[in-house]
Enzyme design. Structure first.
Site, PDB file in Angstrom:
ATOM      1  N   THR A 198       6.169  -1.465  -6.742  1.00  0.00           N
ATOM      2  CA  THR A 198       6.278  -2.792  -6.115  1.00  0.00           C
ATOM      3  C   THR A 198       4.910  -3.460  -5.955  1.00  0.00           C
ATOM      4  O   THR A 198       4.824  -4.685  -5.903  1.00  0.00           O
ATOM      5  CB  THR A 198       6.998  -2.745  -4.747  1.00  0.00           C
ATOM      6  OG1 THR A 198       6.220  -1.981  -3.824  1.00  0.00           O
ATOM      7  CG2 THR A 198       8.395  -2.158  -4.867  1.00  0.00           C
ATOM      8  N   ILE A 222       5.388  -8.793  -3.948  1.00  0.00           N
ATOM      9  CA  ILE A 222       6.732  -9.201  -3.501  1.00  0.00           C
ATOM     10  C   ILE A 222       7.710  -8.033  -3.754  1.00  0.00           C
ATOM     11  O   ILE A 222       8.649  -8.129  -4.529  1.00  0.00           O
ATOM     12  CB  ILE A 222       7.160 -10.568  -4.065  1.00  0.00           C
ATOM     13  CG1 ILE A 222       7.121 -10.654  -5.590  1.00  0.00           C
ATOM     14  CG2 ILE A 222       6.263 -11.668  -3.496  1.00  0.00           C
ATOM     15  CD1 ILE A 222       7.826 -11.923  -6.112  1.00  0.00           C
ATOM     16  N   HIS A 223       7.429  -6.972  -2.994  1.00  0.00           N
ATOM     17  CA  HIS A 223       8.151  -5.701  -3.109  1.00  0.00           C
ATOM     18  C   HIS A 223       9.680  -5.882  -3.199  1.00  0.00           C
ATOM     19  O   HIS A 223      10.338  -5.361  -4.087  1.00  0.00           O
ATOM     20  CB  HIS A 223       7.898  -4.831  -1.864  1.00  0.00           C
ATOM     21  CG  HIS A 223       6.488  -4.750  -1.418  1.00  0.00           C
ATOM     22  ND1 HIS A 223       5.629  -3.791  -1.863  1.00  0.00           N
ATOM     23  CD2 HIS A 223       5.770  -5.500  -0.525  1.00  0.00           C
ATOM     24  CE1 HIS A 223       4.455  -3.929  -1.273  1.00  0.00           C
ATOM     25  NE2 HIS A 223       4.514  -4.959  -0.456  1.00  0.00           N
ATOM     26  N   ASP A 224      10.212  -6.588  -2.190  1.00  0.00           N
ATOM     27  CA  ASP A 224      11.671  -6.605  -2.037  1.00  0.00           C
ATOM     28  C   ASP A 224      12.369  -7.383  -3.154  1.00  0.00           C
ATOM     29  O   ASP A 224      13.488  -7.043  -3.549  1.00  0.00           O
ATOM     30  CB  ASP A 224      12.044  -7.201  -0.666  1.00  0.00           C
ATOM     31  CG  ASP A 224      11.591  -6.309   0.486  1.00  0.00           C
ATOM     32  OD1 ASP A 224      11.267  -5.135   0.241  1.00  0.00           O
ATOM     33  OD2 ASP A 224      11.558  -6.798   1.637  1.00  0.00           O
TER      34      ASP A 224
END
Ligand code: BDR
Ligand code: CA
Length: 336
Positions: free
Chosen positions: A205, A256-258
């Site tokens: 991520t 922007i991991h998610d």
């Protein structure tokens, strides 16, 4: 050539909205492969009641006030709650200000919602967790068959071969509620025939680095409108997140991991995973919340997790810009 029409995947997101959670919600709303059925909220980046307000407001921004939003656990299983105002802002959405949503929070508790929906459509629901695993852990303890009732589980959680972002070796979502992650792993391991959970940790991520150039491309894809509430929201939220990353991570941009986790859940070809045995450190002096991973198989145990080791982030950003920018174009000049 005729296109094969595939039915959209019934999807539930479990979130702690959060700047990158909000982008993940927007991506889910903009993706035709997903049929977003509900969003369940947990304390993490901000407290659960604020997570609910943020989530409802983000959904309303894109005309999805119809999606059920339920509040879940307000504190981790056994530890005091940590929140992250320096990362996401006091209210969780950086500098963004959204009008309060008209839609109300569901009368169902998030844990009941997860269990009821899974029982109602066995094998159909894809669950993607983007926050601490507290809600899912409680649901798994209450309904030990949950792993068999879901179509799959994808989590943004952990740091496998990568340093942590909360402590030297632990990632935020696991660090907030390490016991919950351990309960989830054990709950799934109790069903050897069921597909293992997929985890996207910081290893992948943190390759999803959104930059001002991506923002410009998003604006352009939306038709460079002078008044687009969705773009204003994204820009105001990300400005805060990018300032945070420039202070702590040495670049003006944001992981922007998610959003990457949602993209990979909808299209697993975006990532490559390895099957490994993972335990969560629950009693470390400096390492609590570490996802201890047996890469060399010294434990000689069955793997209990599919850990993402590679991600096609170019394709991810192309898709993110195409879809979220496309959605923003349709939402320009929409009165809120
Ligand atoms: C995770 O922590 C949160 O702050 C983000 O929303 C993401 O889910 C990354 O470690
Ligand atoms: Ca999150």
């Amino acid at each position: 050539m005729a296109h094969l029409m595939t039915r959209p995947i019934p999807l539930i997101l479990d979130v702690d909205t959060g700047i990158d959670d909000s982008l993940a919600i927007l991506l889910a709303c903009a993706s035709s492969e997903a049929d977003l059925r509900a969003v369940t909220c947990v304390s993490g980046n901000v407290e659960a009641a604020q997570v609910v307000m943020n989530t409802l407001a983000v959904l309303e921004l894109v005309g999805r006030g119809d999606v059920e939003v339920a509040v879940g656990r307000t504190v981790p299983l056994v530890r005091p709650l940590m929140t992250a105002p320096e990362t996401h802002g006091l209210r969780g959405l950086g500098y963004a200000e959204l009008p309060p949503a008209r839609a109300m929070v569901s009368s169902r508790h998030a844990v009941d919602l997860l269990i009821d929906e899974a029982r109602r459509a066995p094998g159909e629901l894809l669950l993607v967790t983007l926050g601490p695993l507290t809600n899912l852990a409680v649901a798994t303890l209450r309904e030990p068959d949950l792993p068999r009732l879901l179509r799959g589980l994808v989590m943004m959680a952990g740091a496998y071969r990568s340093p942590g972002n909360t402590a030297p070796t632990s990632e935020w979502n696991v660090a907030v509620d390490p016991e919950a992650m351990q309960v989830v792993l054990a709950g799934w391991a109790a069903h050897p025939g069921v597909p293992r959970p997929v985890a996207l940790g910081l290893d992948v991520t943190e390759r999803a680095k959104m930059t001002p150039d991506h923002l410009a491309a998003l604006h352009h894809r939306a038709g460079d409108p002078s008044d687009a509430p969705m773009l204003t929201f994204i820009e105001d939220a990300l400005r805060f997140y990018m300032e945070f990353h420039s202070r702590y991570d040495g670049f003006y941009g944001a992981f922007i991991h998610d959003a990457l986790a949602v993209a990979a859940a909808l299209d697993p070809s975006l990532i490559r995973t390895e099957s490994v045995a993972v335990e969560v450190e629950l009693g470390g002096t400096h390492t609590t919340g570490q996802t201890v991973t047996d890469w060399r198989r010294v434990w000689g145990r069955e793997p209990n997790l599919e850990v993402a080791v590679q991600a096609d982030v170019e394709m991810f950003f192309e898709r993110f810009i195409e879809r979220v920018g496309g959605l923003a174009a349709t939402r320009s000049n929409v009165a809120l």
